[in-house]
Motif scaffolding. Sequence first.
Motif, PDB file in Angstrom:
ATOM      1  N   GLN A  46     -10.670   4.581   3.694  1.00  0.00           N
ATOM      2  CA  GLN A  46      -9.996   3.992   2.550  1.00  0.00           C
ATOM      3  C   GLN A  46     -10.285   4.819   1.303  1.00  0.00           C
ATOM      4  OE1 GLN A  46     -11.264  -0.170   2.445  1.00  0.00           O
ATOM      5  NE2 GLN A  46      -9.320  -0.768   3.356  1.00  0.00           N
ATOM      6  N   VAL A  47      -9.365   4.783   0.356  1.00  0.00           N
ATOM      7  CA  VAL A  47      -9.517   5.563  -0.861  1.00  0.00           C
ATOM      8  C   VAL A  47      -9.211   4.666  -2.058  1.00  0.00           C
ATOM      9  CG1 VAL A  47      -7.128   6.407  -0.831  1.00  0.00           C
ATOM     10  CG2 VAL A  47      -8.871   7.726  -2.010  1.00  0.00           C
ATOM     11  N   TYR A  48      -9.984   4.865  -3.116  1.00  0.00           N
ATOM     12  CA  TYR A  48      -9.764   4.149  -4.375  1.00  0.00           C
ATOM     13  C   TYR A  48      -8.902   5.054  -5.232  1.00  0.00           C
ATOM     14  CZ  TYR A  48     -11.065   0.758  -8.024  1.00  0.00           C
ATOM     15  OH  TYR A  48     -11.059  -0.238  -8.977  1.00  0.00           O
ATOM     16  N   GLN A  49      -7.663   4.661  -5.452  1.00  0.00           N
ATOM     17  CA  GLN A  49      -6.671   5.568  -6.040  1.00  0.00           C
ATOM     18  C   GLN A  49      -6.090   5.028  -7.339  1.00  0.00           C
ATOM     19  OE1 GLN A  49      -3.702   7.818  -3.572  1.00  0.00           O
ATOM     20  NE2 GLN A  49      -2.266   6.363  -4.455  1.00  0.00           N
ATOM     21  N   ARG A  50      -5.891   5.940  -8.263  1.00  0.00           N
ATOM     22  CA  ARG A  50      -5.284   5.606  -9.550  1.00  0.00           C
ATOM     23  C   ARG A  50      -3.761   5.662  -9.417  1.00  0.00           C
ATOM     24  NH1 ARG A  50      -3.357   8.029 -14.268  1.00  0.00           N
ATOM     25  NH2 ARG A  50      -4.148   7.167 -16.236  1.00  0.00           N
ATOM     26  N   GLY A  51      -3.099   4.600  -9.822  1.00  0.00           N
ATOM     27  CA  GLY A  51      -1.652   4.566  -9.768  1.00  0.00           C
ATOM     28  C   GLY A  51      -1.020   5.134 -11.025  1.00  0.00           C
ATOM     29  N   ASP A  52       0.293   5.232 -11.030  1.00  0.00           N
ATOM     30  CA  ASP A  52       1.007   5.741 -12.197  1.00  0.00           C
ATOM     31  C   ASP A  52       0.837   4.834 -13.410  1.00  0.00           C
ATOM     32  OD1 ASP A  52       1.900   7.907 -10.743  1.00  0.00           O
ATOM     33  OD2 ASP A  52       3.786   6.938 -10.157  1.00  0.00           O
ATOM     34  N   GLU A  61      -3.824   1.855 -13.164  1.00  0.00           N
ATOM     35  CA  GLU A  61      -4.687   0.915 -12.458  1.00  0.00           C
ATOM     36  C   GLU A  61      -5.156   1.509 -11.126  1.00  0.00           C
ATOM     37  OE1 GLU A  61      -5.732  -1.897 -13.688  1.00  0.00           O
ATOM     38  OE2 GLU A  61      -4.526  -1.721 -15.524  1.00  0.00           O
ATOM     39  N   TYR A  62      -6.350   1.093 -10.704  1.00  0.00           N
ATOM     40  CA  TYR A  62      -6.925   1.588  -9.452  1.00  0.00           C
ATOM     41  C   TYR A  62      -6.777   0.542  -8.351  1.00  0.00           C
ATOM     42  CZ  TYR A  62      -8.973   5.559 -11.896  1.00  0.00           C
ATOM     43  OH  TYR A  62      -9.145   6.708 -12.613  1.00  0.00           O
ATOM     44  N   ARG A  63      -6.448   1.036  -7.143  1.00  0.00           N
ATOM     45  CA  ARG A  63      -6.283   0.162  -5.994  1.00  0.00           C
ATOM     46  C   ARG A  63      -6.886   0.818  -4.754  1.00  0.00           C
ATOM     47  NH1 ARG A  63      -1.737   0.459  -9.031  1.00  0.00           N
ATOM     48  NH2 ARG A  63      -0.882  -1.486  -9.892  1.00  0.00           N
ATOM     49  N   VAL A  64      -7.358  -0.010  -3.828  1.00  0.00           N
ATOM     50  CA  VAL A  64      -7.859   0.485  -2.541  1.00  0.00           C
ATOM     51  C   VAL A  64      -6.678   0.629  -1.591  1.00  0.00           C
ATOM     52  CG1 VAL A  64      -9.347  -0.001  -0.563  1.00  0.00           C
ATOM     53  CG2 VAL A  64     -10.102  -0.609  -2.872  1.00  0.00           C
ATOM     54  N   VAL A  65      -6.495   1.819  -1.027  1.00  0.00           N
ATOM     55  CA  VAL A  65      -5.397   2.066  -0.098  1.00  0.00           C
ATOM     56  C   VAL A  65      -5.941   2.784   1.137  1.00  0.00           C
ATOM     57  CG1 VAL A  65      -3.660   2.186  -1.923  1.00  0.00           C
ATOM     58  CG2 VAL A  65      -4.825   4.271  -1.198  1.00  0.00           C
ATOM     59  N   ASN A  66      -5.174   2.750   2.211  1.00  0.00           N
ATOM     60  CA  ASN A  66      -5.545   3.423   3.461  1.00  0.00           C
ATOM     61  C   ASN A  66      -5.051   4.860   3.400  1.00  0.00           C
ATOM     62  OD1 ASN A  66      -5.392   4.430   6.243  1.00  0.00           O
ATOM     63  ND2 ASN A  66      -6.019   2.355   6.806  1.00  0.00           N
ATOM     64  N   PHE A  67      -5.971   5.793   3.307  1.00  0.00           N
ATOM     65  CA  PHE A  67      -5.610   7.201   3.132  1.00  0.00           C
ATOM     66  C   PHE A  67      -4.906   7.754   4.360  1.00  0.00           C
ATOM     67  CE2 PHE A  67      -6.424  11.779   2.933  1.00  0.00           C
ATOM     68  CZ  PHE A  67      -6.055  12.059   1.626  1.00  0.00           C
ATOM     69  N   THR A  68      -5.367   7.368   5.554  1.00  0.00           N
ATOM     70  CA  THR A  68      -4.759   7.864   6.787  1.00  0.00           C
ATOM     71  C   THR A  68      -3.308   7.414   6.901  1.00  0.00           C
ATOM     72  OG1 THR A  68      -6.924   7.810   7.885  1.00  0.00           O
ATOM     73  CG2 THR A  68      -4.988   7.975   9.283  1.00  0.00           C
ATOM     74  N   MET A  75      -1.360   6.686   4.431  1.00  0.00           N
ATOM     75  CA  MET A  75      -0.614   7.436   3.428  1.00  0.00           C
ATOM     76  C   MET A  75      -0.265   8.825   3.944  1.00  0.00           C
ATOM     77  SD  MET A  75      -2.734   6.402  -0.002  1.00  0.00           S
ATOM     78  CE  MET A  75      -1.935   7.681  -0.966  1.00  0.00           C
ATOM     79  N   ALA A  76      -1.225   9.454   4.628  1.00  0.00           N
ATOM     80  CA  ALA A  76      -1.001  10.799   5.158  1.00  0.00           C
ATOM     81  C   ALA A  76       0.069  10.778   6.245  1.00  0.00           C
ATOM     82  CB  ALA A  76      -2.309  11.364   5.706  1.00  0.00           C
ATOM     83  N   GLU A  77       0.022   9.773   7.115  1.00  0.00           N
ATOM     84  CA  GLU A  77       1.013   9.670   8.184  1.00  0.00           C
ATOM     85  C   GLU A  77       2.413   9.435   7.618  1.00  0.00           C
ATOM     86  OE1 GLU A  77      -0.515   6.557  10.591  1.00  0.00           O
ATOM     87  OE2 GLU A  77      -1.983   7.838  11.632  1.00  0.00           O
ATOM     88  N   ALA A  78       2.459   8.784   6.448  1.00  0.00           N
ATOM     89  CA  ALA A  78       3.747   8.538   5.800  1.00  0.00           C
ATOM     90  C   ALA A  78       4.212   9.734   4.982  1.00  0.00           C
ATOM     91  CB  ALA A  78       3.648   7.306   4.913  1.00  0.00           C
TER      92      ALA A  78
END
Length: 218
Positions: free
Chosen positions: A173-179, A182-189, A191-194
């Motif tokens: 999981q990655v803690y990512q800054r949105g446009d 704001e920061y959100r926890v997302v599944n990095f794998t 995201m990569a597959e998409a």
Amino acid sequence: MKSNHTHKKRNSWRRAGRSFTTGDWLRLSALLAAIAALVWAGVAFVAADGGREEASPVVIDRVMTSNPSACYSVHGEYYDWVELRNISGETVSLSGWRLGDTVDQRGAFELGNTALPPGERMIVYCAKAPEGFEGSERFSGFKLSANGEVLALSDGQRRLRQVLEVPSMAAAQVYQRGDDGEYRVVNFTAMAEAGAVELRPPFNPDSVFISELMASNH
């Protein structure tokens, strides 16, 4: 009688003053230092507005605190990592900028004399540099905790530009800054597959090195 009582009190204060030992001074100094650190930390967190500082041209964009197989370094190892991004419209010199895991920046990693163009990102692996690879990639020297972490970013004038509280996260999981900032926890794998992100950082010319050399092969 009143005068004698006052005289005795003053004498007791003097005796108390003489009994203030070196150890007492050291304990008092440590207490004052701790109070000063807490005040500084409070000011820093307020200035950072809950983890994001819009005034900063460079921000912490993504954080992965448990990296089993999501993003590998140039020599094939998996490390926890922090990704910085230049969100401004101008190239930013990172000379003197530091990334640390404490607000007071003790043991913080200096990003080096690097210019980061607008929109570009920089990966910092949160581990000690492996033997033989110093200089090929950026290693912070400190590790991240998957149970929650605090990251602090300061500029070349030692001004604290961002303090980010990273929550507890599962592997990949990655803690990512949105446009929206704001920061959100997302599944990095996922995201990569998409196709939303790459499974490893973009090519870095500074990461190219001679791995083996054979002068004569008979």
